[in-house]
Enzyme design. Sequence first.
Site, PDB file in Angstrom:
ATOM      1  N   GLN A   1       0.844  -1.204   0.000  1.00 37.93           N
ATOM      2  CA  GLN A   1       0.000   0.000   0.000  1.00 37.93           C
ATOM      3  C   GLN A   1       0.873   1.245   0.000  1.00 37.93           C
ATOM      4  O   GLN A   1       1.844   1.329   0.763  1.00 37.93           O
ATOM      5  CB  GLN A   1      -0.899  -0.012   1.239  1.00 37.93           C
ATOM      6  CG  GLN A   1      -1.920   1.121   1.282  1.00 37.93           C
ATOM      7  CD  GLN A   1      -2.838   1.025   2.504  1.00 37.93           C
ATOM      8  OE1 GLN A   1      -2.514   0.355   3.485  1.00 37.93           O
ATOM      9  NE2 GLN A   1      -3.964   1.703   2.442  1.00 37.93           N
TER      10      GLN A   1
ATOM     11  N   HIS B   1      -8.647   1.461  -0.572  1.00 43.62           N
ATOM     12  CA  HIS B   1      -9.044   1.437  -1.988  1.00 43.62           C
ATOM     13  C   HIS B   1      -8.760   0.085  -2.604  1.00 43.62           C
ATOM     14  O   HIS B   1      -7.925  -0.674  -2.117  1.00 43.62           O
ATOM     15  CB  HIS B   1      -8.315   2.540  -2.772  1.00 43.62           C
ATOM     16  CG  HIS B   1      -6.833   2.416  -2.714  1.00 43.62           C
ATOM     17  ND1 HIS B   1      -6.085   2.859  -1.649  1.00 43.62           N
ATOM     18  CD2 HIS B   1      -5.951   1.856  -3.570  1.00 43.62           C
ATOM     19  CE1 HIS B   1      -4.816   2.593  -1.854  1.00 43.62           C
ATOM     20  NE2 HIS B   1      -4.699   1.971  -3.014  1.00 43.62           N
TER      21      HIS B   1
HETATM   22  P1  5GP Z   1      -1.607   1.483  -3.588  1.00 42.97           P
HETATM   23  O1  5GP Z   1      -0.149   1.377  -3.957  1.00 42.97           O
HETATM   24  O2  5GP Z   1      -1.778   2.207  -2.278  1.00 42.97           O
HETATM   25  O3  5GP Z   1      -2.363   0.193  -3.661  1.00 42.97           O
HETATM   26  O4  5GP Z   1      -2.254   2.366  -4.747  1.00 42.97           O
HETATM   27  C1  5GP Z   1      -2.229   3.753  -4.757  1.00 42.97           C
HETATM   28  C2  5GP Z   1      -2.551   4.184  -6.149  1.00 42.97           C
HETATM   29  O5  5GP Z   1      -2.935   5.555  -6.099  1.00 42.97           O
HETATM   30  C3  5GP Z   1      -1.367   4.101  -7.132  1.00 42.97           C
HETATM   31  O6  5GP Z   1      -1.665   3.162  -8.154  1.00 42.97           O
HETATM   32  C4  5GP Z   1      -1.213   5.532  -7.646  1.00 42.97           C
HETATM   33  O7  5GP Z   1      -0.954   5.591  -9.028  1.00 42.97           O
HETATM   34  C5  5GP Z   1      -2.552   6.170  -7.299  1.00 42.97           C
HETATM   35  N1  5GP Z   1      -2.482   7.590  -7.024  1.00 42.97           N
HETATM   36  C6  5GP Z   1      -1.577   8.215  -6.209  1.00 42.97           C
HETATM   37  N2  5GP Z   1      -1.831   9.540  -6.177  1.00 42.97           N
HETATM   38  C7  5GP Z   1      -2.905   9.747  -6.990  1.00 42.97           C
HETATM   39  C8  5GP Z   1      -3.630  10.927  -7.346  1.00 42.97           C
HETATM   40  O8  5GP Z   1      -3.332  12.042  -6.937  1.00 42.97           O
HETATM   41  N3  5GP Z   1      -4.687  10.754  -8.190  1.00 42.97           N
HETATM   42  C9  5GP Z   1      -5.047   9.513  -8.670  1.00 42.97           C
HETATM   43  N4  5GP Z   1      -6.077   9.477  -9.495  1.00 42.97           N
HETATM   44  N5  5GP Z   1      -4.375   8.397  -8.340  1.00 42.97           N
HETATM   45  C10 5GP Z   1      -3.329   8.508  -7.510  1.00 42.97           C
END
Ligand code: 5GP
Length: 149
Positions: A102, A108
């Site tokens: 994460q 999410h």
């Molecule tokens: P995680 O790594 O926490 O599972 O996923 C976080 C996701 O959030 C990543 O795939 C990254 O590209 C996305 N993300 C990070 N900052 C932003 C943002 O400001 N806007 C959008 N639409 N996505 C974001």
Amino acid sequence: MPMFVDPSPPGQCIFCRLVAGEIPAAIVAQDELTIAFMDIGQVTPGHVLVATRRHAATLLDVTPQEAAAVLQTAQRVAQAVQAAFDPPGLTLLQANGAVGGQTVGHFHLHVVPRHADDGIHFTWPRQEPGAQVLQGYAERLRAQLCAQP
Ligand code: 5GP
Ligand code: ZN
């Protein structure tokens, strides 16, 4: 594997700001409990994030209603992705904690269209510890489930 989760407090993290309309996003769907929007980093075209509207860090912090609502929105989004992008496969991914992969500490779920040779690889060091060990693991979990309110 990322080893860092954005430590912003509730209401100030990037997804809370996105829910509040303080930063721009390509929003796909919204309801009382969830919001779906395009991931800024498109792993494949049509990659969507489904998040809780309320700030909750991980799966362990959402309510049962939020957990159900996120999966229901993800299913609707998956149906739209299937109709709009026609991928031959779809993968859902949900990461908890830095070691879990994460990077944004606001719950999410990723909906990722999949294609042959799309460059996504999961390393999955599978082991079969045997029936006795599996029964022991299950017993530990049943005890915890029985202790839940
Ligand atoms: P995680 O790594 O926490 O599972 O996923 C976080 C996701 O959030 C990543 O795939 C990254 O590209 C996305 N993300 C990070 N900052 C932003 C943002 O400001 N806007 C959008 N639409 N996505 C974001
Ligand atoms: Zn948040």
